[in-house]
Design a protein around this motif. Structure first.
Motif, PDB file in Angstrom:
ATOM      1  N   THR A   1      34.452   5.797  74.297  1.00  0.00           N
ATOM      2  CA  THR A   1      35.810   6.156  73.898  1.00  0.00           C
ATOM      3  C   THR A   1      36.773   5.301  74.710  1.00  0.00           C
ATOM      4  OG1 THR A   1      35.890   7.932  75.550  1.00  0.00           O
ATOM      5  CG2 THR A   1      35.190   8.537  73.316  1.00  0.00           C
ATOM      6  N   GLY A   2      38.007   5.208  74.242  1.00  0.00           N
ATOM      7  CA  GLY A   2      38.994   4.392  74.928  1.00  0.00           C
ATOM      8  C   GLY A   2      39.228   3.096  74.184  1.00  0.00           C
ATOM      9  N   PRO A   3      40.033   2.196  74.726  1.00  0.00           N
ATOM     10  CA  PRO A   3      40.371   0.934  74.059  1.00  0.00           C
ATOM     11  C   PRO A   3      39.124   0.151  73.659  1.00  0.00           C
ATOM     12  CG  PRO A   3      41.756   1.256  75.976  1.00  0.00           C
ATOM     13  CD  PRO A   3      40.719   2.331  76.026  1.00  0.00           C
ATOM     14  N   ALA A   4      39.208  -0.529  72.536  1.00  0.00           N
ATOM     15  CA  ALA A   4      38.042  -1.220  71.972  1.00  0.00           C
ATOM     16  C   ALA A   4      37.779  -2.553  72.650  1.00  0.00           C
ATOM     17  CB  ALA A   4      38.238  -1.434  70.476  1.00  0.00           C
ATOM     18  N   VAL A   5      36.514  -2.865  72.816  1.00  0.00           N
ATOM     19  CA  VAL A   5      36.053  -4.186  73.228  1.00  0.00           C
ATOM     20  C   VAL A   5      35.036  -4.641  72.180  1.00  0.00           C
ATOM     21  CG1 VAL A   5      34.801  -5.545  74.939  1.00  0.00           C
ATOM     22  CG2 VAL A   5      36.386  -3.760  75.686  1.00  0.00           C
ATOM     23  N   ILE A   6      35.334  -5.738  71.490  1.00  0.00           N
ATOM     24  CA  ILE A   6      34.430  -6.268  70.483  1.00  0.00           C
ATOM     25  C   ILE A   6      33.366  -7.094  71.204  1.00  0.00           C
ATOM     26  CG2 ILE A   6      34.244  -7.521  68.317  1.00  0.00           C
ATOM     27  CD1 ILE A   6      36.175  -5.121  68.247  1.00  0.00           C
ATOM     28  N   VAL A   7      32.114  -6.680  71.095  1.00  0.00           N
ATOM     29  CA  VAL A   7      31.000  -7.354  71.763  1.00  0.00           C
ATOM     30  C   VAL A   7      30.244  -8.164  70.715  1.00  0.00           C
ATOM     31  CG1 VAL A   7      28.881  -7.076  73.099  1.00  0.00           C
ATOM     32  CG2 VAL A   7      30.818  -5.522  73.487  1.00  0.00           C
ATOM     33  N   LEU A   8      30.318  -9.489  70.845  1.00  0.00           N
ATOM     34  CA  LEU A   8      29.707 -10.402  69.878  1.00  0.00           C
ATOM     35  C   LEU A   8      28.399 -10.931  70.455  1.00  0.00           C
ATOM     36  CD1 LEU A   8      32.996 -12.314  69.022  1.00  0.00           C
ATOM     37  CD2 LEU A   8      31.935 -10.464  67.725  1.00  0.00           C
ATOM     38  N   ALA A   9      27.309 -10.596  69.802  1.00  0.00           N
ATOM     39  CA  ALA A   9      25.987 -10.940  70.324  1.00  0.00           C
ATOM     40  C   ALA A   9      25.709 -12.427  70.217  1.00  0.00           C
ATOM     41  CB  ALA A   9      24.909 -10.164  69.572  1.00  0.00           C
ATOM     42  N   GLU A  10      24.790 -12.861  71.050  1.00  0.00           N
ATOM     43  CA  GLU A  10      24.281 -14.221  71.001  1.00  0.00           C
ATOM     44  C   GLU A  10      23.108 -14.284  70.034  1.00  0.00           C
ATOM     45  OE1 GLU A  10      22.937 -14.809  75.135  1.00  0.00           O
ATOM     46  OE2 GLU A  10      22.741 -12.634  75.158  1.00  0.00           O
ATOM     47  N   ILE A  11      22.707 -15.492  69.663  1.00  0.00           N
ATOM     48  CA  ILE A  11      21.476 -15.668  68.911  1.00  0.00           C
ATOM     49  C   ILE A  11      20.300 -15.178  69.765  1.00  0.00           C
ATOM     50  CG2 ILE A  11      19.891 -17.459  68.058  1.00  0.00           C
ATOM     51  CD1 ILE A  11      22.080 -17.109  66.114  1.00  0.00           C
ATOM     52  N   PRO A  12      19.365 -14.379  69.245  1.00  0.00           N
ATOM     53  CA  PRO A  12      19.122 -14.107  67.823  1.00  0.00           C
ATOM     54  C   PRO A  12      19.786 -12.858  67.278  1.00  0.00           C
ATOM     55  CG  PRO A  12      17.269 -13.341  69.090  1.00  0.00           C
ATOM     56  CD  PRO A  12      18.222 -13.940  70.082  1.00  0.00           C
ATOM     57  N   GLY A  13      20.488 -12.060  68.126  1.00  0.00           N
ATOM     58  CA  GLY A  13      21.130 -10.864  67.622  1.00  0.00           C
ATOM     59  C   GLY A  13      21.383  -9.857  68.730  1.00  0.00           C
ATOM     60  N   ILE A  14      21.610  -8.617  68.327  1.00  0.00           N
ATOM     61  CA  ILE A  14      21.937  -7.549  69.275  1.00  0.00           C
ATOM     62  C   ILE A  14      20.634  -7.050  69.907  1.00  0.00           C
ATOM     63  CG2 ILE A  14      23.017  -5.292  69.561  1.00  0.00           C
ATOM     64  CD1 ILE A  14      24.744  -5.917  67.110  1.00  0.00           C
ATOM     65  N   THR A  15      20.249  -7.685  70.986  1.00  0.00           N
ATOM     66  CA  THR A  15      19.014  -7.353  71.697  1.00  0.00           C
ATOM     67  C   THR A  15      19.235  -6.148  72.608  1.00  0.00           C
ATOM     68  OG1 THR A  15      19.547  -8.759  73.576  1.00  0.00           O
ATOM     69  CG2 THR A  15      18.385  -9.803  71.715  1.00  0.00           C
ATOM     70  N   PRO A  16      18.171  -5.564  73.157  1.00  0.00           N
ATOM     71  CA  PRO A  16      18.347  -4.475  74.126  1.00  0.00           C
ATOM     72  C   PRO A  16      19.254  -4.861  75.297  1.00  0.00           C
ATOM     73  CG  PRO A  16      16.078  -4.538  73.396  1.00  0.00           C
ATOM     74  CD  PRO A  16      16.736  -5.745  72.801  1.00  0.00           C
ATOM     75  N   LYS A  17      19.202  -6.111  75.739  1.00  0.00           N
ATOM     76  CA  LYS A  17      20.063  -6.546  76.841  1.00  0.00           C
ATOM     77  C   LYS A  17      21.536  -6.560  76.432  1.00  0.00           C
ATOM     78  CE  LYS A  17      17.044  -7.466  80.159  1.00  0.00           C
ATOM     79  NZ  LYS A  17      17.078  -6.794  81.465  1.00  0.00           N
ATOM     80  N   VAL A  18      21.834  -6.944  75.201  1.00  0.00           N
ATOM     81  CA  VAL A  18      23.210  -6.897  74.705  1.00  0.00           C
ATOM     82  C   VAL A  18      23.680  -5.440  74.634  1.00  0.00           C
ATOM     83  CG1 VAL A  18      24.722  -7.390  72.740  1.00  0.00           C
ATOM     84  CG2 VAL A  18      23.018  -9.071  73.460  1.00  0.00           C
TER      85      VAL A  18
END
Length: 290
Positions: A28-45
Motif C-alpha cells: 500500500t502507499g505510493p506506487a513504484v513501477i517495477v520493470l523486470a529484466e530479461i527473462p522476466g519477473i523472477t523470484p529475485k525480482v
C-alpha cells in the motif's frame, strides 16, 4: 531457489490504447513501477518488489515478457533450461513492436503504455507521485517515463539499450530527444533526481552510457558504479543485475548499499521521509547527491 507461486501478490490486467498486459501488485502507499529484466519477473525480482512494499509503497509489476515467478537461475535449473528460457523471452522482445532494441535517440513504444499505467496507479494509490525501476532491457524505460510529471523517482538499473554494438550506441540510451529534453527540464526546474546503477565491467552497460547521462543531466544524475568484485560470487552469470541476481543482501556490502540508495530515493521522494544514516561502501562510487 524454487519458482515463486506469487503468493502475496494481487493479480490483474491493465489496458491502454488496445494493448493489455497482466499486472502484479503488492503493498500500500505510493506506487513504484517495477520493470523486470530479461527473462522476466523472477523470484529475485519479486524479492525486490517485496522490499519496495515493506517501506510503505505499492510495488506494481507489469508482465511484459516471461512467466511471472519462474526461476531462471542456471545454478538452480541448469544452463540449458536457463538459456532456452532466456532465448524465448529475447525472441518475444525482438519481434514485438513495443520494444526498440537497436535504435538510438528513440523511446520504445511500450513507454507510452507504461506512462498510462503510472497515471492509473498514481490515481489508485495516491501520494505525491510515482517511482519506477527499470532493469537491463527495461532500464531506460524508467528515464523515458520521467517525461511525465507524475514520475518523481526514476531508477535505471543496468540500462542495456540500445545494445552497445557501436560507439554511438554505447554512448547513448533508449530515449527520444524530445523525452530527454523534457526530463532535463524537469531536473533543472523541479529538482528531479535520476539514479543509475551498474557494475564497472558490465559490457551491456558501458561507462560511456553513464558519461552521456552525466553530460545531459548534470548533478541531477547519481551514478552508482560498483566494482565487479562486489557482485554475489554465487551467481553463475557475469556481474550485471545489481538489485537482484548479483545482490549480496548483507549490511556493509556495496550491492546492499546500492539497494538502500534506491529505497531511500523512494522514501524521500514518495513518502516524504529523510534519509537514514549513510552506509559505508567504499567500492561504490557516487556522482551527485539525492
Amino acid at each position: 531457489m524454487a519458482d515463486h507461486d506469487l503468493t502475496g501478490f494481487e493479480r490483474g490486467t491493465f489496458t491502454h490504447d488496445g494493448t493489455t498486459h497482466r499486472i502484479l501488485r503488492r503493498g500500500t502507499g505510493p506506487a513504484v513501477i517495477v520493470l523486470a529484466e530479461i527473462p522476466g519477473i523472477t523470484p529475485k525480482v519479486l524479492e525486490f518488489a517485496e522490499r519496495v512494499a515493506a517501506i510503505g509503497c505499492t510495488a506494481v509489476l507489469p508482465v511484459l515478457f516471461g512467466r511471472p515467478g519462474r526461476d531462471a537461475d542456471p545454478a538452480h535449473i541448469g544452463r540449458l533450461k536457463a538459456g532456452l528460457y532466456m532465448a524465448s523471452s529475447i525472441g518475444k522482445v525482438c519481434v514485438s513492436r513495443e520494444f526498440t532494441v537497436l535504435a538510438t535517440g528513440k523511446s520504445s513504444r511500450v513507454v507510452t503504455w507504461l506512462r498510462a499505467l503510472a497515471a492509473q496507479e498514481h490515481e489508485r494509490c495516491g501520494g505525491p507521485g510515482v517511482g519506477a525501476v527499470g532493469m537491463c532491457l527495461t532500464g531506460g524505460f524508467a528515464l523515458a517515463m520521467a517525461a511525465d510529471e507524475r514520475l518523481l523517482a526514476p531508477v535505471l538499473s543496468q540500462p542495456s539499450l540500445p545494445l552497445a554494438l557501436t560507439k554511438s550506441r554505447a554512448g547513448g540510451i533508449d530515449i527520444s530527444a524530445g523525452d530527454l529534453a523534457t526530463v532535463r527540464g524537469r531536473c533543472e526546474r523541479e529538482g528531479l533526481q535520476v539514479v543509475g546503477l551498474r557494475f564497472c565491467g558490465d559490457r551491456l552497460v558501458p561507462g560511456d552510457r553513464f558519461g552521456f547521462l552525466r553530460r545531459e543531466l548534470g548533478e541531477a544524475f547519481t551514478a552508482v558504479e560498483l566494482d565487479d568484485s562486489a557482485a554475489n560470487p554465487r551467481a553463475v552469470t557475469a556481474p550485471h543485475s545489481v538489485l537482484t541476481e548479483h545482490l549480496i543482501d548483507e549490511p556493509g556490502q556495496p550491492t546492499r548499499a546500492a539497494l538502500d540508495e534506491v529505497l531511500d530515493l523512494f522514501r524521500t521522494r514518495l513518502l516524504g521521509q529523510q534519509h537514514g544514516p549513510a552506509v559505508e561502501a567504499p567500492a561504490v562510487e557516487v556522482e551527485g547527491e539525492l
